[in-house]
Write a protein that holds these residues in place. Sequence first.
Motif, short mmCIF file in Angstrom:
data_model
loop_
_atom_site.label_atom_id
_atom_site.label_comp_id
_atom_site.label_asym_id
_atom_site.label_seq_id
_atom_site.Cartn_x
_atom_site.Cartn_y
_atom_site.Cartn_z
N LYS A 88 10.41 -28.78 -48.47
CA LYS A 88 10.25 -29.37 -49.81
C LYS A 88 10.26 -30.90 -49.78
O LYS A 88 9.93 -31.54 -50.77
N GLN A 89 10.63 -31.50 -48.63
CA GLN A 89 10.60 -32.96 -48.48
C GLN A 89 9.29 -33.45 -47.86
O GLN A 89 9.05 -34.66 -47.82
N ASP A 90 8.47 -32.53 -47.37
CA ASP A 90 7.19 -32.89 -46.76
C ASP A 90 6.31 -33.55 -47.83
O ASP A 90 6.12 -32.98 -48.91
N PRO A 91 5.76 -34.73 -47.56
CA PRO A 91 4.90 -35.39 -48.54
C PRO A 91 3.74 -34.53 -49.05
O PRO A 91 3.32 -34.69 -50.19
N TYR A 92 3.22 -33.64 -48.23
CA TYR A 92 2.18 -32.74 -48.70
C TYR A 92 2.69 -31.84 -49.82
O TYR A 92 1.99 -31.58 -50.80
N VAL A 93 3.90 -31.35 -49.68
CA VAL A 93 4.48 -30.45 -50.69
C VAL A 93 4.93 -31.26 -51.91
O VAL A 93 4.64 -30.89 -53.04
N VAL A 94 5.60 -32.37 -51.67
CA VAL A 94 6.09 -33.23 -52.75
C VAL A 94 4.95 -33.67 -53.66
O VAL A 94 5.09 -33.68 -54.88
N ASN A 95 3.81 -33.99 -53.06
CA ASN A 95 2.68 -34.52 -53.82
C ASN A 95 1.64 -33.47 -54.20
O ASN A 95 0.53 -33.80 -54.60
N ALA B 73 8.06 -20.15 -38.98
CA ALA B 73 6.66 -20.56 -39.06
C ALA B 73 6.36 -20.90 -40.51
O ALA B 73 6.58 -20.07 -41.40
N VAL B 74 5.90 -22.11 -40.73
CA VAL B 74 5.59 -22.56 -42.09
C VAL B 74 4.10 -22.83 -42.18
O VAL B 74 3.58 -23.74 -41.54
N PHE B 75 3.42 -22.01 -42.97
CA PHE B 75 2.00 -22.19 -43.24
C PHE B 75 1.88 -23.18 -44.40
O PHE B 75 2.60 -23.06 -45.39
N LEU B 76 0.98 -24.13 -44.26
CA LEU B 76 0.73 -25.11 -45.31
C LEU B 76 -0.73 -25.00 -45.74
O LEU B 76 -1.58 -25.79 -45.33
N PRO B 77 -1.05 -24.00 -46.57
CA PRO B 77 -2.43 -23.81 -47.00
C PRO B 77 -2.94 -24.99 -47.84
O PRO B 77 -2.19 -25.57 -48.63
N MET B 78 -4.19 -25.32 -47.65
CA MET B 78 -4.85 -26.40 -48.38
C MET B 78 -4.86 -26.08 -49.87
O MET B 78 -5.24 -24.99 -50.28
N LYS B 79 -4.43 -27.04 -50.66
CA LYS B 79 -4.46 -26.91 -52.12
C LYS B 79 -5.40 -27.95 -52.72
O LYS B 79 -6.18 -27.65 -53.59
N ASP B 80 -5.27 -29.19 -52.22
CA ASP B 80 -6.07 -30.30 -52.75
C ASP B 80 -6.48 -31.19 -51.57
O ASP B 80 -5.64 -31.90 -51.01
N GLU B 81 -7.74 -31.15 -51.21
CA GLU B 81 -8.23 -31.89 -50.04
C GLU B 81 -8.09 -33.39 -50.21
O GLU B 81 -7.74 -34.11 -49.27
N GLU B 82 -8.36 -33.90 -51.41
CA GLU B 82 -8.25 -35.34 -51.65
C GLU B 82 -6.80 -35.81 -51.50
O GLU B 82 -6.53 -36.82 -50.85
N LYS B 83 -5.86 -35.07 -52.08
CA LYS B 83 -4.45 -35.42 -51.94
C LYS B 83 -3.98 -35.28 -50.49
O LYS B 83 -3.16 -36.06 -50.01
N THR B 84 -4.53 -34.30 -49.78
CA THR B 84 -4.19 -34.13 -48.37
C THR B 84 -4.57 -35.37 -47.58
O THR B 84 -3.77 -35.88 -46.78
N GLN B 85 -5.77 -35.87 -47.78
CA GLN B 85 -6.21 -37.08 -47.07
C GLN B 85 -5.34 -38.28 -47.45
O GLN B 85 -4.95 -39.07 -46.59
N GLN B 86 -5.03 -38.40 -48.72
CA GLN B 86 -4.23 -39.51 -49.21
C GLN B 86 -2.82 -39.53 -48.60
O GLN B 86 -2.30 -40.58 -48.26
N HIS B 87 -2.22 -38.35 -48.45
CA HIS B 87 -0.82 -38.26 -48.02
C HIS B 87 -0.67 -37.89 -46.54
O HIS B 87 0.46 -37.71 -46.07
#
Length: 88
Positions: A65-72, A5-19
Amino acid sequence: MKYFAVFLPMKDEEKTQQHRPAHLEFLARMKKEKKVAMFGRFTDGAGGLVIYQGENLEQVESWVKQDPYVVNDARTYEIHEWDMVSDA
């Protein structure tokens, strides 16, 4: 095969929308390759959850670590091996 199970907590909402489109494409590819069992967002906006299928933590972390959310730097991640019970 183990589940993680991989939790991806929100860090940057603007970057999340972009990617988001690249993130969803990544997950669709991983699902097609049988590396992801399921995924989805939390309705409260806190982030999302991805269930990976892999041999070990190191393998799954290399994929995460290849997920665009993590990369960016849009999301952080937290991985837990998950002992799924499907016949309860």
